[in-house]
Design an enzyme around this catalytic site. Structure first.
Site, PDB file in Angstrom:
ATOM      1  N   ARG A 121      51.350  48.133  31.236  1.00 48.91           N
ATOM      2  CA  ARG A 121      52.747  48.269  30.821  1.00 48.91           C
ATOM      3  C   ARG A 121      52.946  49.754  30.577  1.00 48.91           C
ATOM      4  O   ARG A 121      52.201  50.360  29.793  1.00 48.91           O
ATOM      5  CB  ARG A 121      53.023  47.503  29.529  1.00 48.91           C
ATOM      6  CG  ARG A 121      54.375  47.860  28.889  1.00 48.91           C
ATOM      7  CD  ARG A 121      54.493  47.325  27.474  1.00 48.91           C
ATOM      8  NE  ARG A 121      55.814  47.553  26.881  1.00 48.91           N
ATOM      9  CZ  ARG A 121      56.150  48.599  26.105  1.00 48.91           C
ATOM     10  NH1 ARG A 121      55.259  49.547  25.820  1.00 48.91           N
ATOM     11  NH2 ARG A 121      57.363  48.709  25.617  1.00 48.91           N
ATOM     12  N   ASP A 150      54.809  52.350  28.810  1.00 56.58           N
ATOM     13  CA  ASP A 150      55.738  52.546  27.700  1.00 56.58           C
ATOM     14  C   ASP A 150      56.703  53.694  28.003  1.00 56.58           C
ATOM     15  O   ASP A 150      56.302  54.724  28.551  1.00 56.58           O
ATOM     16  CB  ASP A 150      54.928  52.883  26.436  1.00 56.58           C
ATOM     17  CG  ASP A 150      55.795  53.055  25.210  1.00 56.58           C
ATOM     18  OD1 ASP A 150      56.370  52.063  24.763  1.00 56.58           O
ATOM     19  OD2 ASP A 150      55.913  54.206  24.711  1.00 56.58           O
ATOM     20  N   GLU A 166      58.518  50.001  31.213  1.00 55.60           N
ATOM     21  CA  GLU A 166      59.522  49.736  30.196  1.00 55.60           C
ATOM     22  C   GLU A 166      60.736  50.633  30.409  1.00 55.60           C
ATOM     23  O   GLU A 166      60.725  51.814  30.058  1.00 55.60           O
ATOM     24  CB  GLU A 166      58.955  49.964  28.782  1.00 55.60           C
ATOM     25  CG  GLU A 166      59.895  49.447  27.708  1.00 55.60           C
ATOM     26  CD  GLU A 166      60.153  50.400  26.566  1.00 55.60           C
ATOM     27  OE1 GLU A 166      60.796  49.992  25.592  1.00 55.60           O
ATOM     28  OE2 GLU A 166      59.724  51.575  26.637  1.00 55.60           O
TER      29      GLU A 166
HETATM   30  C1  QV4 Z   1      61.737  59.918  12.585  1.00 54.57           C
HETATM   31  C2  QV4 Z   1      63.262  60.019  12.662  1.00 54.57           C
HETATM   32  C3  QV4 Z   1      63.657  60.878  13.851  1.00 54.57           C
HETATM   33  C4  QV4 Z   1      63.025  62.241  13.721  1.00 54.57           C
HETATM   34  C5  QV4 Z   1      61.512  62.115  13.547  1.00 54.57           C
HETATM   35  C6  QV4 Z   1      60.931  63.481  13.257  1.00 54.57           C
HETATM   36  O1  QV4 Z   1      63.810  58.714  12.794  1.00 54.57           O
HETATM   37  O2  QV4 Z   1      65.067  61.002  13.908  1.00 54.57           O
HETATM   38  O3  QV4 Z   1      63.296  62.989  14.891  1.00 54.57           O
HETATM   39  O4  QV4 Z   1      61.156  61.191  12.503  1.00 54.57           O
HETATM   40  O5  QV4 Z   1      59.569  63.459  13.100  1.00 54.57           O
HETATM   41  C7  QV4 Z   1      58.676  56.005  14.465  1.00 54.57           C
HETATM   42  C8  QV4 Z   1      59.740  55.820  13.405  1.00 54.57           C
HETATM   43  C9  QV4 Z   1      60.853  56.865  13.585  1.00 54.57           C
HETATM   44  C10 QV4 Z   1      60.255  58.252  13.524  1.00 54.57           C
HETATM   45  C11 QV4 Z   1      59.221  58.353  14.636  1.00 54.57           C
HETATM   46  C12 QV4 Z   1      58.516  59.677  14.658  1.00 54.57           C
HETATM   47  O6  QV4 Z   1      60.264  54.518  13.477  1.00 54.57           O
HETATM   48  O7  QV4 Z   1      61.813  56.711  12.551  1.00 54.57           O
HETATM   49  O8  QV4 Z   1      61.270  59.222  13.758  1.00 54.57           O
HETATM   50  O9  QV4 Z   1      58.202  57.321  14.464  1.00 54.57           O
HETATM   51  O10 QV4 Z   1      57.791  59.852  13.478  1.00 54.57           O
HETATM   52  C13 QV4 Z   1      58.046  52.576  18.410  1.00 54.57           C
HETATM   53  C14 QV4 Z   1      59.116  52.304  17.357  1.00 54.57           C
HETATM   54  C15 QV4 Z   1      59.725  53.582  16.853  1.00 54.57           C
HETATM   55  C16 QV4 Z   1      58.628  54.507  16.354  1.00 54.57           C
HETATM   56  C17 QV4 Z   1      57.753  54.814  17.557  1.00 54.57           C
HETATM   57  C18 QV4 Z   1      56.626  55.794  17.256  1.00 54.57           C
HETATM   58  O11 QV4 Z   1      60.106  51.485  17.914  1.00 54.57           O
HETATM   59  O12 QV4 Z   1      60.594  53.263  15.782  1.00 54.57           O
HETATM   60  O13 QV4 Z   1      59.185  55.679  15.794  1.00 54.57           O
HETATM   61  O14 QV4 Z   1      57.140  53.595  17.990  1.00 54.57           O
HETATM   62  O15 QV4 Z   1      55.816  55.300  16.258  1.00 54.57           O
HETATM   63  C19 QV4 Z   1      64.355  53.454  23.322  1.00 54.57           C
HETATM   64  C20 QV4 Z   1      63.381  53.860  24.420  1.00 54.57           C
HETATM   65  C21 QV4 Z   1      62.240  52.853  24.568  1.00 54.57           C
HETATM   66  C22 QV4 Z   1      61.585  52.526  23.224  1.00 54.57           C
HETATM   67  C23 QV4 Z   1      62.685  52.091  22.261  1.00 54.57           C
HETATM   68  C24 QV4 Z   1      62.127  51.804  20.871  1.00 54.57           C
HETATM   69  O16 QV4 Z   1      64.030  54.014  25.653  1.00 54.57           O
HETATM   70  O17 QV4 Z   1      61.284  53.394  25.450  1.00 54.57           O
HETATM   71  O18 QV4 Z   1      63.681  53.096  22.142  1.00 54.57           O
HETATM   72  N1  QV4 Z   1      60.540  51.529  23.347  1.00 54.57           N
HETATM   73  C25 QV4 Z   1      59.103  51.901  23.450  1.00 54.57           C
HETATM   74  C26 QV4 Z   1      58.207  50.974  22.666  1.00 54.57           C
HETATM   75  C27 QV4 Z   1      58.437  51.172  21.199  1.00 54.57           C
HETATM   76  C28 QV4 Z   1      57.985  52.567  20.816  1.00 54.57           C
HETATM   77  C29 QV4 Z   1      58.251  53.574  21.847  1.00 54.57           C
HETATM   78  C30 QV4 Z   1      58.810  53.283  23.064  1.00 54.57           C
HETATM   79  C31 QV4 Z   1      57.738  54.917  21.622  1.00 54.57           C
HETATM   80  O19 QV4 Z   1      58.378  49.636  23.064  1.00 54.57           O
HETATM   81  O20 QV4 Z   1      57.770  50.200  20.412  1.00 54.57           O
HETATM   82  O21 QV4 Z   1      58.661  52.968  19.613  1.00 54.57           O
HETATM   83  O22 QV4 Z   1      56.387  54.907  22.095  1.00 54.57           O
HETATM   84  O23 QV4 Z   1      65.139  52.383  23.747  1.00 54.57           O
END
Ligand code: QV4
Ligand code: CA
Length: 472
Positions: A185, A187, A222
């Site tokens: 997958r 990501d 994804e």
């Molecule tokens: C925070 C602030 C930001 C700031 C940042 C600064 O919110 O505004 O810029 O700090 O350091 C986590 C936290 C998030 C935090 C970030 C960085 O939730 O608040 O930012 O870490 O510290 C997962 C979670 C995210 C998580 C991320 C990394 O969903 O919440 O962020 O893991 O741990 C879009 C994309 C799609 C994505 C989807 C969620 O197009 O690709 O958003 N989906 C995939 C995965 C998902 C994962 C990621 C991508 C990233 O399925 O699970 O995000 O790898 O639609």
């Protein structure tokens, strides 16, 4: 790279979200293999940032490509892949290579490694700031350059156009192929350029000797495309399959009662879904079961009646390659998997004598209705939908050739009717309310007469499904 390489007569990828490798190995041997599942998707396997309170999302913040997380180490991973392949169950790995871990200063990893985020320094790959795009935030999803070259929620964004970065990614993925995985997958594929991904995929090895000679890895990317953004799912389908979030949203809407089931007669490309062979389908995934991408419409284990109907429809209908979500119970969005409060080790699911899970794990894949429909899908493979019936509202039924018959009742009242099941005369076990056990049904028994007709009672908000493999 569109073939999932399931063993014959197997189907469905179960996402064993946050499970430990040792538990997955046992699940392959004791449950997934005997029940006809095709494969498992594992959570990201490479070293990730340890985030305070151990939210599930820390697994999406890579520190290095060493295999060491709360799911286990490289040795555990290899053993799992061998064991699952040996019993005919494939393994797909969630690959996070769009970005690396975020944070304010030094961040510690699950394998004892560290990173220093202000310098974009990840010494255990190693990556330094020259391997990343300039810092900028993704705000405008109508700007494809921003979506690909800026930071998703502040995660330092790797530049996959660089040979050095490509080589690190290819080496990591090839190592996994050589261990025996069937695919990946990808990501955040939306956030990487299709051309860079194409170069990376083309440099991947053929699959190992668990597979037919010359097999290419299955890749599902994804890309969340519900319309209205610069990046389109169709940009990626020549490279591999794509996660079809529109499927998740529309099927959830229908079984929530927000769109009549009768419309499902044209389910597939007519709904704006990708052609079947490019489409990785699911009712919910680990993101949208919490929030985002469809949000409050998405059905999950928290709505068991509607959820079972939606998953049963996904498995009864020939469209797409289905993935089953297997969750842990959660009360808040960031909540991590069941873990020991002091050691923070993940707690294994415990299997009860009735086959269901406890210790905080939902194990949707072990629900009678869902595993029963895996059996249905395997049995009717290659058979077309026939004899569509609906009540012009929220009750529908169809045959799959003359091997299977299914009826969905999403009306407020029970439904009793004579159906044409397309099946030969005899008694069949409904695989939703129970299963065939020796010569008896543990659930409802359905009698079909010599004309293929059967009087069937379907409770409100439920399904009845019978197939030739559950005849007694
Ligand atoms: C925070 C602030 C930001 C700031 C940042 C600064 O919110 O505004 O810029 O700090 O350091 C986590 C936290 C998030 C935090 C970030 C960085 O939730 O608040 O930012 O870490 O510290 C997962 C979670 C995210 C998580 C991320 C990394 O969903 O919440 O962020 O893991 O741990 C879009 C994309 C799609 C994505 C989807 C969620 O197009 O690709 O958003 N989906 C995939 C995965 C998902 C994962 C990621 C991508 C990233 O399925 O699970 O995000 O790898 O639609
Ligand atoms: Ca990017």
């Amino acid at each position: 790279q569109h073939n999932p390489h399931f063993f014959p007569n197997r189907t469905g990828i179960v996402h064993l979200f946050e499970w430990k490798f040792k538990d997955i190995a046992r699940e392959c041997e004791t449950y997934l293999s005997p029940n006809g599942f095709g494969g498992v998707q594992v959570s990201p396997i490479n070293e990730n940032a340890i985030v305070f309170k151990r939210p599930w999302f820390e697994r999406y913040q890579p520190i290095s490509y060493r295999i060491i997380t709360r799911s286990g180490d490289e040795n555990d991973f290899r053993n799992m892949v061998t064991k699952c392949n040996t019993v005919g169950v494939r393994v797909y790995v969630d690959i996070v290579v769009n970005h690396m871990a975020a944070g304010n200063g030094q961040v510690n990893g699950t394998g004892g490694g560290t990173a220093f985020i202000p310098d974009k320094s990840y010494p255990n790959v190693p990556y330094n700031e020259t391997h990343f795009h300039e810092t900028c935030a993704i705000n405008d999803y109508n700007n494809a350059v921003e979506v690909r070259n800026c930071e998703l929620v502040g995660l330092p964004d790797l530049d996959q156009s660089l040979e050095y970065v490509r080589a690190r990614i290819v080496n990591f993925m090839n190592k996994l192929i050589d261990f025996g995985v069937a695919g990946f997958r990808m990501d955040a594929a939306k956030h990487m350029w299709p051309n860079d991904l194409s170069v990376i995929y083309n440099r991947l090895n053929n699959l190992s000797n668990y597979f037919a000679t010359g097999s290419r890895p299955f890749i599902y990317q994804e890309v969340i495309d519900l319309g209205g953004e610069a990046v389109k799912k169709t940009e990626y389908i020549s490279l591999g399959a794509v996660t079809e979030f529109k499927f998740s949203l529309e099927i959830s809407r229908a079984f929530r009662g927000h769109n009549e089931l009768k419309w499902l007669k044209s389910w597939g490309v007519k709904w704006g879904l990708l052609p079947s062979k490019y489409s990785l389908v699911f009712v919910d995934n680990h993101d949208n079961q919490r929030n985002g991408a469809g949000g409050s419409e998405i059905l999950t284990y928290k709505f068991p009646k509607m959820y079972v109907m939606a998953v049963a429809f996904m498995l009864a209908h020939p469209y797409g390659t289905p993935r089953i979500m297997s969750s842990f119970f959660f009360d808040f969005i960031d909540q991590g998997p069941p873990a020991n409060v002091s050691t923070e080790e993940i707690i294994s699911p415990k299997i009860l004598s009735n086959g269901t899970c406890t210790n905080g794990w939902v194990c949707e894949h072990r629900w009678t209705e869902i595993v029963g429909m895996i059996g249905f899908r395997n049995r009717v493979r290659g058979e077309a939908i026939a004899n569509w019936w609906d009540n012009d509202n929220n009750a529908i039924a169809f045959c799959r050739g003359n091997k299977g018959f299914v009826v969905f009742n999403n009306e407020p009242d029970d439904l009793q009717l004579t159906f044409n099941t397309c099946l030969s005369r005899g008694n069949y076990c409904d695989v939703i309310s129970g299963r065939k056990s020796g010569n008896i049904c543990t659930g409802q028994q359905i009698s079909v007469n010599e004309k293929g007709k059967s009087v069937i009672r379907i409770k409100a908000q439920s399904v009845v499904a019978v197939h030739s493999g559950a005849k007694i």
